[in-house]
Design a protein around this motif. Structure first.
Motif, short mmCIF file in Angstrom:
data_model
loop_
_atom_site.label_atom_id
_atom_site.label_comp_id
_atom_site.label_asym_id
_atom_site.label_seq_id
_atom_site.Cartn_x
_atom_site.Cartn_y
_atom_site.Cartn_z
N MET A 101 -29.75 -41.66 9.69
CA MET A 101 -28.93 -42.28 10.88
C MET A 101 -28.52 -43.72 10.49
SD MET A 101 -31.28 -41.24 13.92
CE MET A 101 -30.53 -42.14 15.09
N VAL A 102 -29.25 -44.40 9.55
CA VAL A 102 -28.75 -45.83 8.99
C VAL A 102 -27.42 -45.81 8.47
CG1 VAL A 102 -29.14 -47.77 7.65
CG2 VAL A 102 -31.13 -46.69 8.87
N LEU A 103 -27.18 -44.62 7.59
CA LEU A 103 -26.20 -44.55 6.83
C LEU A 103 -24.88 -44.22 7.89
CD1 LEU A 103 -24.39 -44.18 4.27
CD2 LEU A 103 -25.18 -41.77 4.40
N VAL A 104 -25.00 -43.44 8.73
CA VAL A 104 -23.85 -42.98 9.77
C VAL A 104 -23.61 -43.89 10.63
CG1 VAL A 104 -24.35 -40.38 9.02
CG2 VAL A 104 -25.40 -41.46 11.07
N THR A 105 -24.57 -44.76 11.03
CA THR A 105 -24.49 -45.75 12.13
C THR A 105 -23.77 -46.92 11.35
OG1 THR A 105 -26.36 -45.20 12.97
CG2 THR A 105 -25.49 -47.47 13.17
N THR A 106 -23.90 -47.03 10.29
CA THR A 106 -23.20 -48.34 9.35
C THR A 106 -21.64 -47.96 9.32
OG1 THR A 106 -25.15 -48.95 8.03
CG2 THR A 106 -22.92 -49.63 7.23
N ILE A 107 -21.32 -46.59 8.76
CA ILE A 107 -19.97 -46.27 8.73
C ILE A 107 -19.08 -46.19 9.81
CG2 ILE A 107 -18.59 -44.12 7.74
CD1 ILE A 107 -20.74 -43.33 5.85
N LEU A 108 -19.92 -45.72 11.08
CA LEU A 108 -19.35 -45.36 12.25
C LEU A 108 -19.12 -46.80 12.89
CD1 LEU A 108 -18.08 -43.17 14.01
CD2 LEU A 108 -20.24 -42.89 15.25
N LEU A 109 -19.87 -47.74 12.95
CA LEU A 109 -19.61 -48.95 13.59
C LEU A 109 -18.77 -49.85 12.87
CD1 LEU A 109 -23.39 -50.08 14.78
CD2 LEU A 109 -21.42 -48.99 16.15
N ALA A 110 -18.71 -49.55 11.46
CA ALA A 110 -17.64 -50.60 10.81
C ALA A 110 -16.08 -49.62 10.84
CB ALA A 110 -18.18 -50.05 9.27
N GLY A 111 -16.34 -48.48 11.16
CA GLY A 111 -14.99 -47.94 11.37
C GLY A 111 -14.06 -48.22 12.68
N ILE A 112 -15.03 -48.40 13.73
CA ILE A 112 -14.48 -48.62 15.12
C ILE A 112 -14.60 -49.99 15.31
CG2 ILE A 112 -15.23 -46.54 15.68
CD1 ILE A 112 -17.60 -47.60 17.36
N TRP A 113 -14.58 -50.80 14.30
CA TRP A 113 -14.74 -52.40 14.55
C TRP A 113 -13.67 -52.85 15.38
CZ3 TRP A 113 -18.57 -55.77 13.03
CH2 TRP A 113 -18.62 -57.20 13.10
N ALA A 114 -12.57 -52.75 15.26
CA ALA A 114 -11.31 -53.02 15.80
C ALA A 114 -10.77 -52.26 17.21
CB ALA A 114 -10.32 -53.45 14.64
N ASP A 115 -11.39 -51.36 17.02
CA ASP A 115 -11.06 -50.40 18.26
C ASP A 115 -11.88 -50.87 19.71
OD1 ASP A 115 -10.18 -48.27 19.87
OD2 ASP A 115 -10.29 -46.88 18.59
N GLU A 116 -11.10 -51.51 20.51
CA GLU A 116 -11.93 -51.95 21.68
C GLU A 116 -11.99 -50.85 22.65
OE1 GLU A 116 -9.45 -55.43 22.89
OE2 GLU A 116 -10.30 -56.55 21.26
N SER A 117 -11.19 -49.78 22.60
CA SER A 117 -11.35 -48.90 23.54
C SER A 117 -12.77 -48.25 23.39
CB SER A 117 -10.23 -47.77 23.68
OG SER A 117 -10.14 -47.19 22.44
N LEU A 118 -13.40 -48.22 22.25
CA LEU A 118 -14.59 -47.34 22.11
C LEU A 118 -15.75 -48.41 22.33
CD1 LEU A 118 -13.33 -45.60 18.73
CD2 LEU A 118 -13.86 -44.57 21.06
N ALA A 119 -15.72 -49.20 23.12
CA ALA A 119 -16.98 -50.06 23.52
C ALA A 119 -18.20 -49.22 23.93
CB ALA A 119 -16.53 -51.14 24.50
N PHE A 120 -17.76 -48.44 24.84
CA PHE A 120 -18.89 -47.56 25.09
C PHE A 120 -19.75 -46.90 24.10
CE2 PHE A 120 -15.88 -44.22 24.70
CZ PHE A 120 -16.53 -43.12 24.66
N VAL A 121 -18.95 -46.45 22.87
CA VAL A 121 -19.83 -45.95 21.59
C VAL A 121 -20.57 -46.71 20.98
CG1 VAL A 121 -19.13 -44.85 19.47
CG2 VAL A 121 -17.61 -44.42 21.26
N ARG A 122 -20.27 -48.13 21.17
CA ARG A 122 -21.26 -49.10 20.46
C ARG A 122 -22.52 -49.05 21.39
NH1 ARG A 122 -16.26 -52.04 20.75
NH2 ARG A 122 -15.01 -51.91 19.02
N TRP A 123 -22.26 -49.22 22.61
CA TRP A 123 -23.49 -49.13 23.69
C TRP A 123 -24.52 -47.83 23.35
CZ3 TRP A 123 -25.70 -53.27 25.37
CH2 TRP A 123 -24.87 -54.53 25.49
N TYR A 124 -23.46 -46.83 23.10
CA TYR A 124 -24.19 -45.45 23.19
C TYR A 124 -24.99 -45.54 21.93
CZ TYR A 124 -24.84 -40.38 23.05
OH TYR A 124 -25.28 -39.09 22.99
N ILE A 125 -24.26 -45.76 20.87
CA ILE A 125 -25.42 -45.84 19.62
C ILE A 125 -26.49 -47.05 19.72
CG2 ILE A 125 -25.12 -46.52 16.98
CD1 ILE A 125 -22.12 -45.52 16.99
N PHE A 126 -26.01 -48.00 20.40
CA PHE A 126 -27.29 -48.83 20.44
C PHE A 126 -28.46 -48.49 21.26
CE2 PHE A 126 -28.94 -52.49 23.13
CZ PHE A 126 -29.46 -53.15 21.84
N THR A 127 -28.23 -47.78 22.49
CA THR A 127 -29.25 -47.33 22.98
C THR A 127 -29.98 -46.09 22.52
OG1 THR A 127 -27.64 -46.09 24.18
CG2 THR A 127 -28.30 -47.99 25.24
#
Length: 442
Positions: free
Chosen positions: A50-76
């Protein structure tokens, strides 16, 4: 299922870079703590994935502001996973690491069984891969040939995983340096080279590096395993992309090697996950546990010829990602986060925590017994699939290991009963002969 995919527009103000940085660091910190709280190696591996895919996914969507809910989903999801790890260690339970017991098979027979199982697996791989001209075909040709014979394919996977489990158990009982074990390990590596299925590198690596004296990974072992896994991943991708071995040239090998390195690790992970999040976030047409419905109903379809089980969602995910029909039945793996969101919406934040509980329970005995060693390679392979987002096949491999262990226990109990009954009969007849002899003497 609508094939049109639109970007999800957040109703909140788009997060700035500092906000994203805080969520990313906090999510990874929560998972790192969960790794430390894990009580066994399988649980550590699951959270580490989970650490690995979290790192890759959050780094990949860094500049995509439309995916803000994804960041919160992963965080929760990370918060829930940490909570489940803390809850698991607080539950009253009795965990004993039992000393290795060969059980049905004496330890001296383990190398013979590992060799037999591994040679069976490599024989099936060679038989399935050779073309009419007795040459090995491309990866696609080999995969198609193996898929056309489901029974033979199942036998190959069963013998492969049993061979890996016996290699692991041979380390536990001190038979690792037996020449037959080296031949068995070479046979399993040959299967990987022939079939070019990168997932099969996982059980072999586990047989070699899984801790047998303790039930947890040390940071040194975990990092070594990670390096070996990455090298093996790119190695299998290299052999897969080479194409027809008969057309191999030095120039082609160099070009393929450069292409593999340029593609990177799971090159489509971010785009596939983003597409799935966007589609289900906009439409709300969640799967409502289609994967788990399929796991429960598919055996009835096989046994009774019904059509109760829904299709595997990963093929539908490909239609969403490619925005077109999936005529070749290609699959998409949107990570554990994307799949859990597609299945249950925001309730999917509890899915990784539930998986953690199951995996922790399966790994509580470590590599202490033969049955545990048979279960570990399939469970670890299932963990890789679950974290990647291939939920159906992740649980398939875990259930396959449970079936293998159950079959072994049934056979063991049957033989124990047969031995007990034979001894009882001999004792009865010996007692009867004694009474008859005493009667004649009187």
């Amino acid at each position: 299922m609508t094939l049109r995919v639109e970007r999800v527009r957040s109703h909140h103000a788009p997060p700035n870079a500092d906000h994203h940085m805080v969520l990313t660091i906090t999510s990874l910190a929560l998972l790192t703590i969960a790794v430390g709280l894990s009580t066994n190696a399988l649980a550590q591996a699951f959270v580490g994935g989970m650490v690995l895919v979290t790192t890759i996914l959050l780094a990949g969507i860094w500049a995509d502001e439309s995916l803000a809910f994804v960041r919160w989903y992963i965080f929760t999801s990370c918060i829930v996973t940490l909570g489940c790890s803390a809850l698991y260690i607080s539950l009253p339970r009795r965990i004993r690491i039992i000393h290795p017991s060969p059980g049905l098979f004496p330890s001296k027979i383990v190398p013979h069984l590992a060799l037999a199982s591994s040679l069976t697996s490599v024989s099936i791989a060679i038989f399935s891969s050779l073309g009419p001209d007795l040459s090995f075909g491309t990866w696609l040709e080999t995969t198609a040939a193996l898929s056309s014979t489901p029974a033979l394919s199942l036998l190959l996977y069963v013998t492969f995983f049993v061979g890996a489990g016996l290699l692991l158990f041979s380390r536990k009982v001190g038979k690792w340096r037996n020449p037959m074990i080296f031949i068995a390990a070479a046979a399993l590596l040959a299967v990987i080279a022939i079939l070019r299925i990168k997932l099969l590198a996982v059980p072999v690596a586990i047989a070699m590096f899984f801790p047998v004296d303790t039930n947890t990974f040390s940071w040194k072992t975990l990092s070594t395993f990670a390096v070996i896994f990455v090298v093996g991943y790119f190695g299998v991708m290299f052999t897969r992309w080479l194409g027809d071995p008969s057309e191999l040239t030095l120039e082609k090998a160099a070009e393929t090697f450069q292409a593999v390195l340029s593609a990177g690790f799971e090159r489509h992970m971010v785009s596939q996950s983003s597409a799935v999040f966007n589609y289900f976030g906009e439409t709300g047409e969640f799967q409502f546990g289609a994967v788990y419905q399929r796991l429960a109903l598919y055996p009835f379809d096989v046994l009774f010829g019904t059509s109760l089980a829904p299709a595997n969602p990963m093929y539908g995910y490909h239609e969403i990602w490619s925005q077109g029909p999936n005529l070749d039945r290609n699959s998409v793996h949107p990570t554990i986060y994307g799949d859990s969101f597609a299945e249950f919406g925001w309730l999917g934040i509890f899915v990784p925590g539930a998986m953690f509980f199951v995996i922790s329970a399966l790994g509580k005995r470590g590599a202490s017994t033969l049955t545990a060693c048979l279960l570990i390679p399939t469970t670890f392979t299932g963990i890789v699939m679950l974290v990647r987002g291939s939920t159906y096949y992740g649980w398939y491999y875990i259930l396959l290991g449970c079936v293998l262990v159950t079959a072994y226990l049934i056979i063991q109990k049957g033989i124990d009963f047969a031995v007990f009954w034979t001894k009882r009969q001999r004792s009865y007849f010996a007692h009867a002969d004694g009474i008859r002899t005493n009667s004649l003497q009187e």
